[in-house]
Design a protein around this motif. Structure first.
Motif, mmCIF file in Angstrom:
data_model
loop_
_atom_site.group_PDB
_atom_site.id
_atom_site.type_symbol
_atom_site.label_atom_id
_atom_site.label_comp_id
_atom_site.label_asym_id
_atom_site.label_seq_id
_atom_site.Cartn_x
_atom_site.Cartn_y
_atom_site.Cartn_z
ATOM 1 N N SER A 92 0.850 -1.190 0.000
ATOM 2 C CA SER A 92 0.000 0.000 0.000
ATOM 3 C C SER A 92 0.883 1.236 0.000
ATOM 4 N N VAL A 93 0.302 2.354 -0.426
ATOM 5 C CA VAL A 93 1.019 3.613 -0.555
ATOM 6 C C VAL A 93 0.176 4.700 0.100
ATOM 7 N N VAL A 94 0.777 5.554 0.914
ATOM 8 C CA VAL A 94 0.004 6.663 1.471
ATOM 9 C C VAL A 94 -0.503 7.539 0.325
ATOM 10 N N ARG A 95 -1.731 8.055 0.481
ATOM 11 C CA ARG A 95 -2.379 8.767 -0.611
ATOM 12 C C ARG A 95 -1.539 9.955 -1.090
ATOM 13 N N THR A 96 -0.975 10.687 -0.162
ATOM 14 C CA THR A 96 0.007 11.722 -0.465
ATOM 15 C C THR A 96 1.149 11.546 0.519
ATOM 16 N N PRO A 97 2.349 12.053 0.235
ATOM 17 C CA PRO A 97 3.449 11.887 1.188
ATOM 18 C C PRO A 97 3.115 12.379 2.594
ATOM 19 N N ILE A 111 6.628 -3.673 -7.665
ATOM 20 C CA ILE A 111 7.999 -3.208 -7.456
ATOM 21 C C ILE A 111 8.937 -4.122 -8.239
ATOM 22 N N THR A 112 9.891 -3.536 -8.962
ATOM 23 C CA THR A 112 10.839 -4.321 -9.745
ATOM 24 C C THR A 112 12.241 -4.269 -9.146
ATOM 25 N N VAL A 113 13.096 -5.136 -9.660
ATOM 26 C CA VAL A 113 14.492 -5.138 -9.238
ATOM 27 C C VAL A 113 15.131 -3.780 -9.526
ATOM 28 N N GLU A 114 14.845 -3.211 -10.675
ATOM 29 C CA GLU A 114 15.422 -1.911 -11.006
ATOM 30 C C GLU A 114 14.928 -0.821 -10.059
ATOM 31 N N ASP A 115 13.686 -0.912 -9.608
ATOM 32 C CA ASP A 115 13.195 0.055 -8.614
ATOM 33 C C ASP A 115 14.061 0.025 -7.362
ATOM 34 N N LEU A 116 14.433 -1.176 -6.922
ATOM 35 C CA LEU A 116 15.286 -1.290 -5.736
ATOM 36 C C LEU A 116 16.665 -0.703 -5.998
ATOM 37 N N ALA A 121 11.769 2.476 -5.243
ATOM 38 C CA ALA A 121 10.769 1.440 -4.948
ATOM 39 C C ALA A 121 9.624 1.956 -4.092
ATOM 40 N N GLY A 122 9.745 3.173 -3.549
ATOM 41 C CA GLY A 122 8.686 3.721 -2.710
ATOM 42 C C GLY A 122 8.992 3.713 -1.235
ATOM 43 N N TYR A 123 10.056 2.993 -0.832
ATOM 44 C CA TYR A 123 10.474 2.929 0.567
ATOM 45 C C TYR A 123 11.768 3.718 0.751
ATOM 46 N N GLY A 124 11.868 4.478 1.850
ATOM 47 C CA GLY A 124 13.105 5.160 2.156
ATOM 48 C C GLY A 124 12.885 6.549 2.708
ATOM 49 N N PHE A 125 13.996 7.273 2.826
ATOM 50 C CA PHE A 125 13.970 8.575 3.470
ATOM 51 C C PHE A 125 13.873 9.701 2.455
ATOM 52 N N MET A 166 4.129 2.497 1.697
ATOM 53 C CA MET A 166 5.174 3.192 0.960
ATOM 54 C C MET A 166 4.864 4.687 0.907
ATOM 55 N N LEU A 167 5.914 5.472 0.789
ATOM 56 C CA LEU A 167 5.757 6.924 0.744
ATOM 57 C C LEU A 167 5.376 7.405 -0.655
ATOM 58 N N HIS A 168 5.813 6.678 -1.671
ATOM 59 C CA HIS A 168 5.522 7.029 -3.065
ATOM 60 C C HIS A 168 5.219 5.759 -3.850
ATOM 61 N N GLN A 169 4.566 5.927 -4.986
ATOM 62 C CA GLN A 169 4.327 4.824 -5.899
ATOM 63 C C GLN A 169 5.654 4.321 -6.478
#
Length: 385
Positions: A92-97, A111-116, A121-125, A166-169
């Motif tokens: 899931s992704v928050v609707r907005t950050p 999520i793909t390998v290249e996203d990581l 990928a949507g996860y992180g700071f 996730m913070l972003h798509q």
């Protein structure tokens, strides 16, 4: 004494790192300097083979491990990671950050390998650490300064990650750090070996990186450096974060692909030489030349680079490290690839000149920016060496 020695020496002492080791190489010409001591007590002089916690210098090595699997055809850059990481099958992704944690929507695509690898990928700071979806990264995943013995084992860690929105798509924004830890779990599962064993088999042993790993053997603890931050009253203005026989004296349950390795200046130079030689060193091929080019090429859009400005100054992002794209920024060089570590470390290569530059200290960085004067002075010297 060399000029490199003098540069390091002026940044060692009271309220500064107890010691430092640096290496600057261009082709076969290699200069190394070691100054100070391995701890604030001054009992052991710093040496060329001193072992350091390299923190985020782990990230390029982690990306290289992923690319060995890509080279072998066991995974592909466009492969959805859910095959190996089912915890991320329906994120899931928050609707907005800025949305609260319970205001979420489904991920628009897998999520793909290249996203990581590109940290998209949507996860992180993000630049704003106060956003609601950032807090669980600290409380549930213990993201932050390395503390290897405190982190849950990979399966439990991934289960916790799967519960955090996730913070972003996927593919939308560059976010720092966590994707390298996810890469570590991916490599272990797709490669069929625990991460320390996989790295040893595919990277460390072929390259002869004998002092690199997730723990320091008991026989080598005498070469291991202390780890400090500014703020202590008992050690020349420094507070000890970890001792030689502390958290890196035994293997952790979660080997962190984002920041868990220890290494030496010569082991890191060996890894840098492999990248400069497009994946081959002394007759041993570790990566394809295509994999190295992908690692050392910027993959971000201008908007993504701008959103990562807290971490990226005149830089884009390759796989596992930054790529300089704005040579007018101080100390940047066109095409320079590498990164810095929160324990006071830095390692870069400049493919166009065949330059490798590595700086290892024991003093924790105060944040992603500004970086210490010692790093700037070192980079200025390396650029003109």
């Amino acid at each position: 004494m060399s000029e490199l020695h003098d540069i390091l020496d002026k940044h060692v002492g009271a309220d500064r790192a107890p010691g430092a080791v640096a290496l600057v190489a261009r082709g076969d010409r290699v200069e190394v300097a070691a100054v100070g001591s391995t701890d604030t007590g001054g009992r052991t002089p710093m040496a060329r083979d001193s072992i350091f916690r390299i923190a985020s210098l782990t990230k390029p090595i982690m990306a290289a491990a992923v690319m060995t699997l890509v080279d072998e055809g066991r995974i592909a850059l466009d492969s959805p990671v859910a095959r190996w990481l089912p915890e991320l099958a329906s994120p899931s992704v928050v609707r907005t950050p800025a949305s609260p944690l319970d205001d979420v929507v489904p991920a628009a695509r897998p999520i793909t390998v290249e996203d990581l690898l590109t940290f998209r990928a949507g996860y992180g700071f993000p630049a704003d650490f106060s956003l609601p979806a950032v807090a669980p990264l600290f409380t549930e995943l213990l993201q932050g300064p390395p503390q290897p013995q405190a982190v849950a084992a990979p399966d439990a860690w991934m289960a916790a990650l799967g519960r955090i929105p996730m913070l972003h798509q996927p593919g939308e924004a560059w976010l720092y750090n966590i994707c390298s830890d996810i890469q570590g779990v991916l490599v272990a599962r797709a490669g069929g070996l625990p991460l320390p064993d996989f790295l040893a088999e595919r990277i460390f042993e072929p390259l002869g990186m004998t002092d690199t790993g997730f723990a320091v053997p008991a026989a080598d603890l005498g070469r291991f450096t202390g780890y400090y931050r500014v703020g202590g009253a008992d050690h020349g203005g420094l507070e000890q974060v970890d001792a030689q026989d502390g958290q890196w004296s035994t293997l952790p349950a979660f080997p962190s692909g984002a920041g868990g390795l220890v290494s030496t200046v010569d082991d890191l130079h060996t890894f840098a030489r492999m990248l400069l030689a497009e994946g081959t060193l002394d007759g041993r091929r570790v990566l394809s030349s295509a994999a190295v080019r992908q690692m050392t090429t910027d993959h971000l859009t201008p908007a993504q680079r701008e959103s990562g400005r807290l971490f990226l100054v005149g830089q884009g992002w390759g796989f596992g490290g930054s790529v300089d794209i704005a040579p007018d920024e101080p100390w940047n060089a066109p095409g320079r690839y590498g990164w810095v570590g929160g324990t006071g470390t830095a390692s870069y290569i400049v493919p166009s000149t065949g330059t490798a530059a590595i700086l290892l200290t024991q003093l924790e960085l105060g944040g992603p920016s500004p970086l210490p004067d010692a790093m700037h002075d070192f980079w200025r010297y390396a650029a003109n060496a």
